[in-house]
Design a protein around this motif. Structure first.
Motif, mmCIF file in Angstrom:
data_model
loop_
_atom_site.group_PDB
_atom_site.id
_atom_site.type_symbol
_atom_site.label_atom_id
_atom_site.label_comp_id
_atom_site.label_asym_id
_atom_site.label_seq_id
_atom_site.Cartn_x
_atom_site.Cartn_y
_atom_site.Cartn_z
ATOM 1 N N GLN A 136 -100.921 -9.567 10.025
ATOM 2 C CA GLN A 136 -101.377 -8.468 9.171
ATOM 3 C C GLN A 136 -102.052 -7.381 10.011
ATOM 4 O O GLN A 136 -101.844 -6.190 9.777
ATOM 5 C CB GLN A 136 -102.349 -9.011 8.123
ATOM 6 C CG GLN A 136 -101.693 -9.910 7.081
ATOM 7 C CD GLN A 136 -102.713 -10.582 6.171
ATOM 8 O OE1 GLN A 136 -103.928 -10.490 6.377
ATOM 9 N NE2 GLN A 136 -102.218 -11.278 5.146
ATOM 10 N N HIS B 284 -99.496 -5.309 11.865
ATOM 11 C CA HIS B 284 -98.847 -4.361 10.957
ATOM 12 C C HIS B 284 -99.760 -3.177 10.654
ATOM 13 O O HIS B 284 -99.300 -2.026 10.584
ATOM 14 C CB HIS B 284 -98.443 -5.062 9.653
ATOM 15 C CG HIS B 284 -97.144 -5.804 9.742
ATOM 16 N ND1 HIS B 284 -97.055 -7.105 10.202
ATOM 17 C CD2 HIS B 284 -95.870 -5.417 9.454
ATOM 18 C CE1 HIS B 284 -95.785 -7.495 10.183
ATOM 19 N NE2 HIS B 284 -95.048 -6.496 9.739
ATOM 20 N N GLN B 285 -101.048 -3.447 10.487
ATOM 21 C CA GLN B 285 -101.998 -2.384 10.155
ATOM 22 C C GLN B 285 -102.116 -1.344 11.269
ATOM 23 O O GLN B 285 -102.258 -0.150 10.996
ATOM 24 C CB GLN B 285 -103.373 -2.989 9.865
ATOM 25 C CG GLN B 285 -103.450 -3.742 8.541
ATOM 26 C CD GLN B 285 -104.745 -4.514 8.384
ATOM 27 O OE1 GLN B 285 -105.616 -4.480 9.252
ATOM 28 N NE2 GLN B 285 -104.878 -5.237 7.276
ATOM 29 N N GLY C 26 -99.780 -0.799 13.517
ATOM 30 C CA GLY C 26 -98.451 -0.309 13.879
ATOM 31 C C GLY C 26 -97.876 -0.867 15.161
ATOM 32 O O GLY C 26 -97.030 -0.234 15.796
ATOM 33 N N VAL D 257 -95.804 -3.435 15.566
ATOM 34 C CA VAL D 257 -94.736 -4.371 15.220
ATOM 35 C C VAL D 257 -93.391 -3.660 15.344
ATOM 36 O O VAL D 257 -93.293 -2.440 15.225
ATOM 37 C CB VAL D 257 -94.905 -4.927 13.788
ATOM 38 C CG1 VAL D 257 -96.131 -5.800 13.680
ATOM 39 C CG2 VAL D 257 -94.966 -3.804 12.770
ATOM 40 N N ASN E 207 -89.403 -3.260 14.009
ATOM 41 C CA ASN E 207 -88.463 -3.504 12.927
ATOM 42 C C ASN E 207 -87.479 -4.572 13.413
ATOM 43 O O ASN E 207 -86.860 -4.425 14.468
ATOM 44 C CB ASN E 207 -87.715 -2.216 12.574
ATOM 45 C CG ASN E 207 -86.664 -2.420 11.506
ATOM 46 O OD1 ASN E 207 -85.586 -2.958 11.770
ATOM 47 N ND2 ASN E 207 -86.984 -1.996 10.304
ATOM 48 N N THR F 124 -94.027 -11.225 12.610
ATOM 49 C CA THR F 124 -93.835 -10.245 13.691
ATOM 50 C C THR F 124 -92.843 -10.820 14.693
ATOM 51 O O THR F 124 -92.896 -11.995 15.030
ATOM 52 C CB THR F 124 -95.165 -9.942 14.408
ATOM 53 O OG1 THR F 124 -95.757 -11.174 14.830
ATOM 54 C CG2 THR F 124 -96.117 -9.223 13.478
#
Length: 514
Positions: A250, A253-254, A256, A258, A260, A322
């Motif tokens: 988490q 992701h917060q 940035g 990570v 795609n 991730t």
């Protein structure tokens, strides 16, 4: 046509070159963030502390630090990073030997062809850019791959009509459980092997169970120690294996940090060294399907296992919230090995029906793939000379820095850092709450106070309480850099103006209490 003796000599020479390249890769890699956790866990275990109960070890099971701790005890050394990387390099070299051995075993009737194709498979493995990126660090990746490769070799070389099958099945179960008790996602691979064993022809359900029984017994025996470790601290184990990785995902992701998953996978697969594996795999699958009636495949389960292993590892790569590049290195050795059976069927077809064209095209394509892999990633060979200069090996450089830091640090030599390896290798002491380095520190404040107490962790907001009770003798900074450098602010705040400051070549900055 080469003789068997000449072929053996050629194989040995190239295996030596590949082995040196593997060792050079491992010894030239910069210190990885994850290695802080793996090496520190091994060091603390060697000191008699218990994983999970006495210190955190996030997202992984305990056999790798146990293996490294045993080596540390045997060699009586504090070269934690060096031992961890040599273990990984040794496993990578054994994987290369296994690839050649598997081809030689499968091509028993065509020894020279088998060894040359096996050598090609080994080259495709070593020169793959993702393999080169993932292999050689002091983590559990390389040991896990070796265990699965050995299990596959045992499976395809086992005659399930002979009594000797039972010890082989037990060995398969032991190897896969050992790997699963390092990296939990490998349990999917273990389940795949169990399904393949249960699918073997049998007269009754009882016979099927009898075939699988050695596998299950070995699984129970090998998993006994990890289960005992978990029982010592079940809640800490759950937090380390589930809660902390979830929070870390988490957090990534917060901020940035990570990838795609689709874009990363596509970017990796179109690299020349990987793309040629896909082309070769597609061609061999197509030929096997088109010629399946003429090929008369004798061991369908072995072929199916060879096809499913890379797919299983691809699924494993996609499971975590991730995804990182190194995850996509895991299918590569099994792609290289999986080509053996279709190539064997095409070779036998050439002998029986004179349809030599299919095999010639396949071997020509293998040769082309090897050429592309080597020429597109020559750095594998360029850095090999570093093997001859041990003082330039990264683990040796790190150990020298650690010794210098420990020598400058006043008693009780308690060192505050997010790089615990730098403190431990020289004989210094660390805060157990930072034993995983930056990994758990980044998210530890999201845990409750009781959870931090159970897992022996601290975060940027809670570190101050710990330092008030036990101030450090030295501080090492420069671990978190760029936009993450602010995470080291609580560590920097401890440093007083009169502390000695030393800047090391690799960017670490140490402050010493007078």
């Amino acid at each position: 046509m080469m003789s068997v003796k000449t072929t053996n000599l050629l194989v040995i020479l190239i295996l030596i070159v590949l082995s040196l390249a593997i060792l050079a890769n491992s010894m030239s890699k910069p210190l990885g963030r994850d290695e802080q956790m793996y090496c520190t866990g091994s060091a603390l275990l060697a000191q008699g502390k218990m994983i999970y109960r006495d210190f955190s070890y996030a997202a992984q099971l305990p056999y790798h630090p146990l293996l490294c701790a045993a080596l540390l005890r045997i060699f009586n050394t504090t070269h934690y990073l060096l031992i961890g990387r040599i273990l990984s390099a040794f496993c990578d070299i054994l994987v290369v030997v296994c690839i050649v051995g598997i081809y030689r075993s499968i091509f028993r009737s065509f020894a020279i062809t088998g060894m040359l194709l096996g050598l090609a498979g080994a080259v495709l493995y070593v020169f793959n850019p993702l393999v080169d990126y993932a292999n050689g660090y002091a983590w559990n990746h390389d040991v896990v791959i070796l265990c699965v490769v050995l299990a596959f070799w045992l499976f395809v070389s086992t005659d399930f009509t002979q009594k000797s099958k039972y010890w082989r099945i037990a060995a398969i179960g032991a190897l896969l459980t050992f790997a699963s008790c390092m990296r939990i996602t490998t349990a999917l691979v273990e389940l795949l092997f169990l399904v393949m064993l249960l699918s073997q022809p049998a007269e009754s359900i009882k016979q099927r169970f009898k075939t699988a029984l050695p596998f299950l017994i070995a699984t129970a025996v090998v998993s006994a120690w990890p289960v005992w470790v978990i029982v010592q601290a079940p809640r800490a184990f759950f937090l380390n294996l589930v809660k902390i990785p979830m929070l870390y995902g988490q957090w990534l992701h917060q901020i940035g940090m990570v990838y795609n998953k689709f874009e990363l996978t596509l970017a990796c697969l179109i690299q020349p060294g990987y793309f040629v594996l896909l082309i070769l795999g597609i061609y061999l699958c197509f030929m096997t399907l088109c010629l399946r009636r003429r090929l008369k495949i004798p061991n369908v389960r072995a072929l199916l296992l060879a096809a499913l292993l890379p797919l299983t590892f691809l699924i494993i790569a996609l499971i975590p919230p991730t995804m990182w590049r190194q995850y996509l290195a895991m299918p590569v050795p099994f792609l290289a090995i999986g080509f053996a059976l279709p190539l064997l069927y095409l070779r036998k077809l050439a002998d029986k029906s004179g349809a030599n064209m299919h095999f010639k095209i396949a071997t020509a394509l293998v040769g082309l793939c090897v050429f592309v892999a080597v020429t597109s990633y020559p750095v594998v060979l360029y850095r090999t000379p570093i093997v001859l200069v041990p003082e330039r090996w990264v683990p040796i450089e790190i150990h020298k820095i650690s010794e210098d830091i420990a020598e400058r640090t006043k008693e009780p030599k308690l060192i505050l850092t997010l790089a615990p390896l730098l403190a431990l290798e020289g004989g210094g002491d660390i805060y157990t709450e930072l034993s995983c380095g930056a990994i758990i520190y980044r998210v530890a404040d999201s845990l409750s106070a009781s959870q931090r107490n159970i897992t022996h962790t601290a975060g940027p907001k809670t570190l101050g309480e710990l330092l008030e009770k036990t101030p450090p003798s030295a501080v090492i900074l420069g671990v978190e850099r760029g936009k993450l450098a602010s995470l080291e602010a609580p560590l920097q705040a401890v440093v007083k103006p009169d502390w000695e400051r030393i800047v090391y070549e690799n960017g670490f900055v140490a402050y010493f209490k007078p």
